[in-house]
Write a protein that holds these residues in place. Structure first.
Motif, PDB file in Angstrom:
ATOM      1  N   GLN A   6       0.870  -1.173   0.000  1.00 36.69           N
ATOM      2  CA  GLN A   6       0.000   0.000   0.000  1.00 36.69           C
ATOM      3  C   GLN A   6       0.904   1.219   0.000  1.00 36.69           C
ATOM      4  O   GLN A   6       1.811   1.330   0.824  1.00 36.69           O
ATOM      5  N   ILE A  19      -3.564   4.867 -11.164  1.00 39.59           N
ATOM      6  CA  ILE A  19      -3.890   4.143  -9.928  1.00 39.59           C
ATOM      7  C   ILE A  19      -5.386   3.917  -9.771  1.00 39.59           C
ATOM      8  O   ILE A  19      -5.811   3.251  -8.823  1.00 39.59           O
ATOM      9  N   ASN A  76      -6.787   0.673  -8.571  1.00 31.58           N
ATOM     10  CA  ASN A  76      -6.152   0.150  -7.360  1.00 31.58           C
ATOM     11  C   ASN A  76      -6.231   1.108  -6.178  1.00 31.58           C
ATOM     12  O   ASN A  76      -5.564   0.898  -5.171  1.00 31.58           O
ATOM     13  N   GLU A  77      -7.023   2.176  -6.307  1.00 32.39           N
ATOM     14  CA  GLU A  77      -7.103   3.168  -5.246  1.00 32.39           C
ATOM     15  C   GLU A  77      -7.694   2.555  -3.974  1.00 32.39           C
ATOM     16  O   GLU A  77      -8.574   1.710  -4.023  1.00 32.39           O
ATOM     17  N   ARG A  78      -7.162   2.966  -2.837  1.00 36.30           N
ATOM     18  CA  ARG A  78      -7.571   2.458  -1.528  1.00 36.30           C
ATOM     19  C   ARG A  78      -7.917   3.633  -0.615  1.00 36.30           C
ATOM     20  O   ARG A  78      -7.590   4.782  -0.908  1.00 36.30           O
ATOM     21  N   LYS A  88      -3.631  10.652  -1.841  1.00 37.08           N
ATOM     22  CA  LYS A  88      -4.084   9.417  -2.487  1.00 37.08           C
ATOM     23  C   LYS A  88      -3.379   8.216  -1.875  1.00 37.08           C
ATOM     24  O   LYS A  88      -2.242   8.309  -1.413  1.00 37.08           O
ATOM     25  N   TRP A 118      -3.024   3.801  -2.778  1.00 41.26           N
ATOM     26  CA  TRP A 118      -3.327   2.738  -3.731  1.00 41.26           C
ATOM     27  C   TRP A 118      -2.512   1.503  -3.407  1.00 41.26           C
ATOM     28  O   TRP A 118      -1.528   1.558  -2.679  1.00 41.26           O
ATOM     29  N   GLN A 173      -0.214  -1.638  -4.948  1.00 37.67           N
ATOM     30  CA  GLN A 173       0.656  -1.866  -6.098  1.00 37.67           C
ATOM     31  C   GLN A 173       1.612  -3.003  -5.787  1.00 37.67           C
ATOM     32  O   GLN A 173       2.111  -3.100  -4.668  1.00 37.67           O
TER      33      GLN A 173
END
Length: 174
Positions: free
Chosen positions: A25, A55, A58-60, A83, A85, A87
């Motif tokens: 993360q 991103i 895959n954004e968190r 932000k 994400w 990865q």
């Protein structure tokens, strides 16, 4: 059984590399430090995100909300982008593009590329962000840039300073 032994040894030799790669993360906060934007004449290039993966998929959720809250105008700061994400990281560099605000002719108010690779529990990071200004017609008139390269430890909050702009980065492994 003897036939399986070479296969088992081969798998054991390959396993450390396979387990070294993994999902991480990444969280980034780009902020302005007290005062006005510096005027620069060089706008961000049109190909600012070339070779980078957005991103978006895959954004968190963000975890550094407390730190971001402290970067408020009352304390002389302004958060420009925040932000997080997920990865996959490995020894091979991987680029992620991120932005915030409304797109105008291929540019965003804040846009950038984060390049990451993992090296034995350390992460090599290169952050390259553009803070853009637009005229009334939506044309890009100028940009501020923060570009820093560093090596950081997993789980440790890292601060990158670039005059009037700063970046906080944290990389964790869930």
């Amino acid at each position: 059984m003897r036939v399986l032994r070479p296969l088992f040894l081969l798998l054991c030799l390959m396993a450390p590399q396979a387990f070294a790669d993994g999902l991480f993360q990444i969280e980034v906060i780009v902020f302005r430090q007290g005062g006005e934007a510096l005027s620069t004449s060089q706008p961000a290039p049109d190909d600012w995100a070339v070779g980078a993966n957005p991103i978006a998929d895959n954004e968190r959720g963000t975890a550094l909300d407390g730190e971001a809250a402290k970067l408020n105008p009352g304390n002389g700061y302004e958060v420009l982008l925040h932000k997080a994400w997920a990865q996959n990281l490995s020894a091979v560099q991987d680029k992620a593009s991120l932005s915030t605000g409304n797109e105008q002719f291929g540019h965003f108010p804040v846009e950038g590329v984060v390049t990451l690779s993992e090296q034995q529990r350390l992460v090599d990071l290169q952050a390259d962000f553009w803070i853009n200004r637009f005229d009334n017609d939506g044309l890009l008139t100028g940009s501020e840039r923060v570009r820093q390269k560093t090596r950081l430890k997993l789980g440790e909050l890292t601060y990158l300073d670039n005059g009037s702009l700063g970046v906080l980065v944290k990389v964790t492994q869930p």
